[in-house]
Scaffold this active site. Sequence first.
Site, PDB file in Angstrom:
ATOM      1  N   HIS A 150      55.084   5.288  -8.672  1.00 49.72           N
ATOM      2  CA  HIS A 150      55.986   6.199  -7.962  1.00 49.72           C
ATOM      3  C   HIS A 150      56.545   5.528  -6.718  1.00 49.72           C
ATOM      4  O   HIS A 150      55.895   4.704  -6.083  1.00 49.72           O
ATOM      5  CB  HIS A 150      55.298   7.528  -7.619  1.00 49.72           C
ATOM      6  CG  HIS A 150      54.104   7.426  -6.730  1.00 49.72           C
ATOM      7  ND1 HIS A 150      54.186   7.332  -5.359  1.00 49.72           N
ATOM      8  CD2 HIS A 150      52.765   7.424  -7.012  1.00 49.72           C
ATOM      9  CE1 HIS A 150      52.979   7.288  -4.835  1.00 49.72           C
ATOM     10  NE2 HIS A 150      52.096   7.333  -5.816  1.00 49.72           N
TER      11      HIS A 150
ATOM     12  N   ASP B 268      57.761   7.195  -3.918  1.00 46.29           N
ATOM     13  CA  ASP B 268      57.618   7.940  -2.670  1.00 46.29           C
ATOM     14  C   ASP B 268      56.265   7.712  -2.018  1.00 46.29           C
ATOM     15  O   ASP B 268      55.288   7.328  -2.680  1.00 46.29           O
ATOM     16  CB  ASP B 268      57.850   9.429  -2.902  1.00 46.29           C
ATOM     17  CG  ASP B 268      56.955  10.014  -3.992  1.00 46.29           C
ATOM     18  OD1 ASP B 268      56.686   9.303  -4.980  1.00 46.29           O
ATOM     19  OD2 ASP B 268      56.522  11.185  -3.852  1.00 46.29           O
TER      20      ASP B 268
ATOM     21  N   ASP C 279      49.039   3.035  -1.932  1.00 47.79           N
ATOM     22  CA  ASP C 279      49.511   4.195  -2.705  1.00 47.79           C
ATOM     23  C   ASP C 279      51.037   4.265  -2.698  1.00 47.79           C
ATOM     24  O   ASP C 279      51.619   4.986  -1.905  1.00 47.79           O
ATOM     25  CB  ASP C 279      48.907   5.464  -2.091  1.00 47.79           C
ATOM     26  CG  ASP C 279      49.224   6.714  -2.866  1.00 47.79           C
ATOM     27  OD1 ASP C 279      49.660   6.616  -4.017  1.00 47.79           O
ATOM     28  OD2 ASP C 279      49.035   7.808  -2.294  1.00 47.79           O
TER      29      ASP C 279
ATOM     30  N   GLU D  99      56.125  11.987  -6.791  1.00 51.49           N
ATOM     31  CA  GLU D  99      54.725  12.143  -7.200  1.00 51.49           C
ATOM     32  C   GLU D  99      53.909  12.773  -6.085  1.00 51.49           C
ATOM     33  O   GLU D  99      53.010  13.588  -6.342  1.00 51.49           O
ATOM     34  CB  GLU D  99      54.147  10.783  -7.595  1.00 51.49           C
ATOM     35  CG  GLU D  99      52.769  10.848  -8.232  1.00 51.49           C
ATOM     36  CD  GLU D  99      51.602  10.913  -7.246  1.00 51.49           C
ATOM     37  OE1 GLU D  99      50.497  11.298  -7.645  1.00 51.49           O
ATOM     38  OE2 GLU D  99      51.823  10.578  -6.054  1.00 51.49           O
ATOM     39  N   GLU D 100      54.217  12.403  -4.840  1.00 54.02           N
ATOM     40  CA  GLU D 100      53.408  12.861  -3.713  1.00 54.02           C
ATOM     41  C   GLU D 100      53.611  14.338  -3.383  1.00 54.02           C
ATOM     42  O   GLU D 100      52.862  14.892  -2.580  1.00 54.02           O
ATOM     43  CB  GLU D 100      53.706  12.010  -2.470  1.00 54.02           C
ATOM     44  CG  GLU D 100      53.310  10.542  -2.589  1.00 54.02           C
ATOM     45  CD  GLU D 100      51.806  10.308  -2.651  1.00 54.02           C
ATOM     46  OE1 GLU D 100      51.049  11.307  -2.721  1.00 54.02           O
ATOM     47  OE2 GLU D 100      51.381   9.148  -2.635  1.00 54.02           O
TER      48      GLU D 100
ATOM     49  N   GLU E  71      48.468   4.822 -11.401  1.00 56.83           N
ATOM     50  CA  GLU E  71      47.732   4.437 -10.204  1.00 56.83           C
ATOM     51  C   GLU E  71      46.263   4.840 -10.255  1.00 56.83           C
ATOM     52  O   GLU E  71      45.872   5.812 -10.905  1.00 56.83           O
ATOM     53  CB  GLU E  71      48.380   5.044  -8.967  1.00 56.83           C
ATOM     54  CG  GLU E  71      48.306   6.557  -8.907  1.00 56.83           C
ATOM     55  CD  GLU E  71      49.001   7.111  -7.689  1.00 56.83           C
ATOM     56  OE1 GLU E  71      48.769   6.592  -6.579  1.00 56.83           O
ATOM     57  OE2 GLU E  71      49.773   8.076  -7.840  1.00 56.83           O
TER      58      GLU E  71
ATOM     59  N   HIS F 249      46.858   7.768   2.052  1.00 57.55           N
ATOM     60  CA  HIS F 249      47.194   8.904   2.915  1.00 57.55           C
ATOM     61  C   HIS F 249      46.527   8.817   4.294  1.00 57.55           C
ATOM     62  O   HIS F 249      46.671   9.740   5.108  1.00 57.55           O
ATOM     63  CB  HIS F 249      46.830  10.247   2.271  1.00 57.55           C
ATOM     64  CG  HIS F 249      47.546  10.522   0.983  1.00 57.55           C
ATOM     65  ND1 HIS F 249      47.588  11.772   0.414  1.00 57.55           N
ATOM     66  CD2 HIS F 249      48.243   9.718   0.145  1.00 57.55           C
ATOM     67  CE1 HIS F 249      48.272  11.720  -0.723  1.00 57.55           C
ATOM     68  NE2 HIS F 249      48.678  10.468  -0.905  1.00 57.55           N
TER      69      HIS F 249
END
Length: 436
Positions: free
Chosen positions: A108, A110, A141, A175-176, A203, A401
């Site tokens: 992804h 984003d 990520d 995705e996030e 992932e 994150h």
Amino acid sequence: MDVTCCSSTSRVVTMLPDKDGPSALGGGVQGDLEMAEHPSVSLFREYLRLKTVHPDPDYDAALRFLERMAQKLELPMKKVEMCHGRMLAIITWTGTNPALKSVLLNSHMDVVPVFQDNWKYDAFAAVKDAEGNIYGRGTQDMKSVTIQYIEAVHRLKAEGKRFPRTIHLMFVPDEEVGGHKGMEMFVKHPEFQALNIGFALDEGLANPREPFTVFYGERCPWWITVQCPGSPGHGSRFVENTAAEKLHKIINSFLDFREQEKTRLNTSQCLTLGDVTTVNMTMVKGGVAYNVIPAEMDVTFDIRIPPTVNLQEFEKQIQRWCKEAGEGITYEFAQKHTNQDMTSTEDSDPWWKAFSATFKTMNISLEKEIFPAATDSRFIRAVGLPAIGFSPMNQTPILLHDHNEYLSEQVFLRGIQVYQELLPALASVPALPGEV
């Protein structure tokens, strides 16, 4: 053609490679130190500097970057616009036997927001410190995996390699924020069916120790808000049956269960986070004034449920908690995933056999787990396709994150080598029953 989000059609654009395009090094090299670093690292750092961060991700910049990567690989790239402002890209390396099921490499574009005051460096400067640690949102990520895919394919093509199965590199948005305008929509689209996917990689997470972690399933995310109505009144009185009293009982029920699951995890050497149900209270709402007892109070929980839990029985438990807390209590879901499909990790499974044998050859150990959060893999598994969550990051703290997210350049470079070994194995899985 351009369509709205609710349409069943999408705009598809195919771009052919331009051999006279930008340098394969990817640009973004600054200063003598960066001139001396590995070109793959420079490319990684350039991609990290693109601000594909919510709530306003610069997807246009990411797509321009990926167009250059398609040129570098001398492979066609297709863009599919699922809805306005949400486009995904697919770079395809056609196999020698395109009739066979393909291998999907998903990532992804984003990344999640940052709290810059808590970072050592600018979260979008891709600073590399003296130890070779690269800091930036998305290092783990999952922009590292995106570049590792690209660089592994580039090296394999440069060696003149070809494999029976087609390899698709797919780059998705959103995705996030749940994947609703990304992978969740795309798996229902004819363009997804046309990819003829047999197996997917997506992932994973870092492992602080020597093994690599692989994920064969995910917990179901449930986001639930419980509404507690009650008798209003003046703040100076002992009003009976208040919303706050009911709220108190609801919170106790959910958090008591949370403590039980936490104890189960901490007292068992066999369980990982993905094997237990997590419950976290995330929002509380209610009230209009200091001296007014509110007529309703709401509380919201984030719940992640392992695929081994009976979801119907779990919801019945929530209903019992609501009934025990008082009359009139209701709840609603903002998100309620119920797919509990898991990908086979049995040695008899040809995809897993090819995957795991690669690491045995490299003398690398694997740890199999249920993914504790949620990724786009859940949508792939929901349509009946096997998917493994894997990011080649070992001896690395889990920082997705988190503040000061970073990845060592040596771990990053080794990950490219891992994919150089893994992709040939997956793309060379012999024809399976039902395949041409």
